[in-house]
Design an enzyme around this catalytic site. Structure first.
Site, mmCIF file in Angstrom:
data_model
loop_
_atom_site.group_PDB
_atom_site.id
_atom_site.type_symbol
_atom_site.label_atom_id
_atom_site.label_comp_id
_atom_site.label_asym_id
_atom_site.label_seq_id
_atom_site.Cartn_x
_atom_site.Cartn_y
_atom_site.Cartn_z
ATOM 1 N N GLU A 1 0.646 -1.157 -0.161
ATOM 2 C CA GLU A 1 0.059 -0.036 -0.153
ATOM 3 C C GLU A 1 0.849 1.110 -0.121
ATOM 4 O OE1 GLU A 1 -3.096 0.066 -0.768
ATOM 5 O OE2 GLU A 1 -3.231 -2.069 -0.490
ATOM 6 N N HIS B 1 1.671 2.259 -3.442
ATOM 7 C CA HIS B 1 0.643 3.243 -4.167
ATOM 8 C C HIS B 1 0.695 4.428 -3.439
ATOM 9 C CE1 HIS B 1 -2.057 0.539 -6.128
ATOM 10 N NE2 HIS B 1 -2.169 -0.200 -5.123
ATOM 11 N N HIS C 1 3.444 6.593 -5.543
ATOM 12 C CA HIS C 1 3.041 7.166 -6.600
ATOM 13 C C HIS C 1 2.171 8.313 -6.640
ATOM 14 C CE1 HIS C 1 1.159 5.193 -10.648
ATOM 15 N NE2 HIS C 1 1.952 5.964 -10.980
#
Length: 674
Positions: A465, A468, A471
């Site tokens: 996670e 992400h 990102h």
């Protein structure tokens, strides 16, 4: 309502939502005003008497909807991570409202005419590559949303979108309620034999919180197989736990799944596609139904064969306990016995080395510093959406502020299952905003005074996670449409899967994997054995994943007009036809609680995990063999891929890092399918 914290931009650092001021009654008025404001902004674009330009049409469209963006980002996370009855009611109203609002913009003929005119003349506009891509993406979005349909077809499309939005919300709320109701309640600690003392204490604390004082409660995770199945010694308790998990939502959500699949098939036909899957994949990196089907078909036979070999090994061990045939509730338990016997690995014995705080700061954050030069400072004075949630400010290597990261790690009855990343404030060069991102996990809350100890899989989830989150944090684009994780579904899991590699990198593992009492490091040979033992479980993991993926594919390759009478019968037939029926391995998600595809935007997209894993496995090999330092490799990966978002073709970003097209060999090797 005039006093509403959403009506103006947050004055807090990075425009962190002013949670101390936000109340439940603020959401619906903010949505109502937000949609009205954006429609007024759209009207200003279409009523402009001058000829359309990139600035007065496309950029103006990008700038529109600020209030709606603010409230929607906060509400989406709040309704998932800490919902209430009132928030459920708001969500039931908001979902169709947003579907109608989306259609009001994308089916606006005057707005589409301006965009179409610009698109037709795009070669003469002199736009830079990111601006040209923005024009092309908005044009594609309007066409895919039905802008070219006739009046009666658009009217039907609006009806379909509104009903699907409402059904998706109902589906998710049903899953949440069914998952809470299906929690396994037992009367004595003896029934939980095999679990660690900490896990039993956590079950007692969970029972107290849920109103079962003096008893023990195992709340369900979102997946079919529950993690406690690997340790519970009492076979009847294992059977009850798995049965509760598999039976969730059958009566309520089976009919909803049938209805949603039919409506999606009708909508796809309306938009000129043979199925919902064909409609979805046309705008993904996969491109075609045949490409996805081909990849999945190549994996099924070797995965099932691998799983059957594993089943044969489990059966030998189970026979010593008088079990003639391995059942689904036995698989995890005897897998653990095989790992202990063949690899000398005890998953429960690993937990003391994975204390949550240390995994976060000395593992996840440390790896981000190693690869990208980041540092983190906790900001306890900043209020998040729940008392459990913690706010960290993120800095570049030179001390430049980058954004905020919020971690909400513990399970609670008001939080939906699973783990996910949300973006509360998206990066944008157009507005000057820097990102505020959030990770939600569901780690069981320990008993008071006890540390939160993670399983091997929970450690992986935390690294995943945070991939992400990176990102979103690293986004460096001009236009909000392209920011962070706003990439195709079959690409978005790729960066997060790559970030999992740091979990077992020797220099990272040695920094965080230490016994929470003694401080002793996790023995290196134990890590090697655990990694080898994971190879043994690849058959199970691949089959349970493929079963869920092919179930999603079966629901969403249905043509318009195909009628399904019973969801359970359809599921059984679909899995049999796909060749993924291994009786002791249920799909990772069954239809009635498959939130990914019926309420979370992954319809006809669950294949994305394995599609992204092709890129992931190839990139991990690149990190290990490219000859650069970790820091230089991380900087290249950040600059050419993570920072670019959707501002260029994602596979072009992949090639800019690795230097070539993706290779499937590393994936097949990792999954034991070579």
């Amino acid at each position: 309502m005039t006093e509403n914290p959403f009506f103006a931009a947050s004055p807090l650092v990075y425009e962190l939502p002013p949670y101390a001021e936000i109340r439940e009654e603020h959401y619906l008025p903010a949505y109502e005003r937000g949609t009205a404001e954006q429609l007024a902004e759209i009207a200003a674009i279409t009523d402009d008497g001058t000829a359309p330009t990139f600035e007065n049409t496309v950029v103006a469209l990008e700038r529109s909807g600020e209030l709606l963006r603010r409230v929607d980002a906060v509400f989406r996370n709040q309704s998932s991570s800490d919902t209430t009855e009132l928030l459920d009611e708001v969500e039931a109203k908001v979902s169709p409202l947003l579907a109608t609002h989306h259609d009001a913009i994308h089916l606006d003929q005057k707005l589409f005419a301006r965009i179409e005119a610009l698109h037709g003349n795009r070669a003469a506009l002199g736009l830079d590559p990111e601006s040209l891509r923005l024009l092309e993406r908005w044009y594609t979005a309007f066409v895919r949303s039905g802008a070219r349909l006739g009046e009666s077809e658009q009217a039907r499309l609006r009806e379909l979108n509104a009903e699907l939005a409402a059904l998706g919300t109902t589906f998710q709320q049903n899953v949440n309620a069914a998952t809470r109701a299906a929690a396994l309640v037992v009367d004595s600690a003896e029934e939980l034999a095999g679990l660690s003392e900490g896990a039993i204490a956590a079950a007692a604390e969970n029972a107290r919180v849920l109103g079962h004082e003096g008893r023990y409660v195992l709340s369900l995770k979102s997946t079919s197989t529950q993690p406690e199945l690997a340790q519970l010694a009492d076979r009847s308790v294992r059977e009850r736990l798995l049965a509760a998990s598999l039976a969730r939502g059958v009566e309520d959500n089976g009919p909803l799944a049938i209805r949603m699949a039919a409506l999606r098939a009708e909508r796809a036909a309306l938009l000129g596609h043979p199925s919902h899957a064909a409609y979805v994949v046309a705008d993904e990196t996969a491109g075609t139904v045949e490409a996805v089907s081909g990849l999945l078909a190549r994996l099924v036979e070797p995965a099932v064969a691998n799983a059957r070999r594993e089943a044969a090994e489990l059966a030998k061990v189970a026979a010593a306990d008088g079990i003639e045939e391995i059942a689904a509730h036995d698989w995890a338990y005897y897998s653990e016995k095989v790992r202990q016997a063949s690899y000398q690995v005890d998953a429960a014995a690993l937990r003391p080395y994975f204390e949550l705080e240390r995994v976060l700061k000395d593992g996840v954050f440390f790896a981000a510093g190693l690869a990208y030069g980041l540092s983190f400072t906790e900001r306890p004075e900043l209020t998040a959406h729940h008392p459990d949630a913690r706010v960290f400010e993120v800095f570049e290597q030179d001390g430049t502020p980058l954004g905020l990261f919020i971690g909400d790690f513990h399970a609670r009855a008001s939080k939906r299952g699973g783990a996910w990343m949300d973006e509360l404030v998206g990066q944008s060069g157009l507005t000057g905003r820097r990102p505020v991102v959030l990770n939600n996990l569901n780690v069981p809350r320990p008993a008071p005074g006890e540390p939160a100890l993670l399983s091997w899989d929970e450690v992986r989830t935390m690294f995943h996670e945070f991939g992400h989150a990176l990102h979103g944090l690293f986004s460096d684009v001009r236009y909000p449409l392209f920011a962070g994780t706003a990439v195709p579904r079959d690409f978005v899991e790729f960066p997060s899967q790559v970030n999992e590699m740091w979990m077992v990198r020797p220099e990272v593992l040695a920094n965080y994997a230490r016994h929470h009492e003694t401080g002793e490091p996790l023995p290196a040979e134990l890590v090697e054995r655990m990694t080898a033992a994971e190879g043994f479980g690849q058959g199970f993991r691949t089959v349970e994943y493929l079963a869920a993926t092919l179930l999603d594919w079966a629901w969403h390759t249905l043509p318009e007009g195909h009628r399904v009478a019973d969801a359970e019968e359809f599921e059984a037939r679909a899995l049999a036809e796909a060749g993924v029926v291994v009786p002791a391995i249920p799909p990772r998600y069954r239809t009635p609680y498959f939130q990914h595809i019926f309420s979370s935007g992954y319809s006809a997209g669950y294949y994305a995990y394995i599609w992204s894993e092709v890129l992931d496995a190839d990139t991990v090999r690149w990190f290990e063999t490219n000859g650069r330092s970790v820091r230089d490799s991380g900087e290249l990966f950040r600059r050419e891929l993570l920072a670019r978002g959707f501002s260029r073709d994602p596979l072009e970003s992949f090639r800019a890092v690795v230097g070539r097209a993706p290779d499937t060999a590393p994936l097949l090797e990792r999954r034991g399918l070579a």
